[in-house]
Design an enzyme around this catalytic site. Structure first.
Site, PDB file in Angstrom:
ATOM      1  N   HIS A 133       6.634  81.584  46.756  1.00 39.38           N
ATOM      2  CA  HIS A 133       6.357  82.524  47.849  1.00 39.38           C
ATOM      3  C   HIS A 133       6.615  81.857  49.193  1.00 39.38           C
ATOM      4  O   HIS A 133       6.759  80.643  49.289  1.00 39.38           O
ATOM      5  CB  HIS A 133       4.924  83.061  47.771  1.00 39.38           C
ATOM      6  CG  HIS A 133       3.878  82.061  48.145  1.00 39.38           C
ATOM      7  ND1 HIS A 133       3.430  81.108  47.270  1.00 39.38           N
ATOM      8  CD2 HIS A 133       3.216  81.854  49.315  1.00 39.38           C
ATOM      9  CE1 HIS A 133       2.514  80.366  47.883  1.00 39.38           C
ATOM     10  NE2 HIS A 133       2.372  80.797  49.124  1.00 39.38           N
ATOM     11  N   CYS A 134       6.690  82.695  50.222  1.00 36.39           N
ATOM     12  CA  CYS A 134       6.857  82.213  51.600  1.00 36.39           C
ATOM     13  C   CYS A 134       6.011  83.120  52.493  1.00 36.39           C
ATOM     14  O   CYS A 134       4.932  83.524  52.090  1.00 36.39           O
ATOM     15  CB  CYS A 134       8.331  82.182  52.002  1.00 36.39           C
ATOM     16  SG  CYS A 134       9.148  83.790  51.945  1.00 36.39           S
ATOM     17  N   LEU A 135       6.505  83.457  53.674  1.00 35.44           N
ATOM     18  CA  LEU A 135       5.751  84.345  54.561  1.00 35.44           C
ATOM     19  C   LEU A 135       5.971  85.811  54.189  1.00 35.44           C
ATOM     20  O   LEU A 135       5.031  86.571  54.044  1.00 35.44           O
ATOM     21  CB  LEU A 135       6.132  84.109  56.022  1.00 35.44           C
ATOM     22  CG  LEU A 135       5.407  85.007  57.025  1.00 35.44           C
ATOM     23  CD1 LEU A 135       3.908  84.723  57.027  1.00 35.44           C
ATOM     24  CD2 LEU A 135       5.985  84.840  58.412  1.00 35.44           C
TER      25      LEU A 135
END
Length: 106
Positions: free
Chosen positions: A69-71
């Site tokens: 995941h990221c932002l």
């Protein structure tokens, strides 16, 4: 169905739940170190997108389940594509932490 392939279309809350129920899984946060320090999902490890090739050394078993995941889901999509090209067999983009409703640690 097309929504799942779009950045941010994944359900990070369901992804974290699946991560928690998967033995030997790694929750990979590909945001910058500064973003990670501001708050991250407990149990995640931070390998920023620009250093994703280090996963090859840090997680040499290519059958390790990776939940990425990221932002918002865009960088994690790029990381997942790279990891799949490197031969990782269980890589999943779970989207962006901006949609996460669980606990955050700093």
């Amino acid at each position: 169905m097309a929504l799942i392939n779009m950045p941010g279309g994944a359900d990070i809350n369901a992804g974290v739940k699946e991560f928690e129920g998967t033995e030997g899984a790694v929750l990979l946060d590909v945001r910058t170190a500064d973003e990670y320090a501001e708050g991250h999902i407990p149990g995640s490890i931070n390998i920023p997108l620009n250093t994703v090739p280090t996963v090859l050394e840090r997680i040499p078993d290519k059958d390790t389940p990776l939940f990425v995941h990221c932002l918002s889901g865009g960088r994690s999509a790029k990381a997942v594509a790279f990891l799949k090209k490197q031969g990782y067999t269980q890589v999943k983009n779970i989207g962006g932490i901006n949609q996460y409703t669980g606990p955050i640690e700093k």
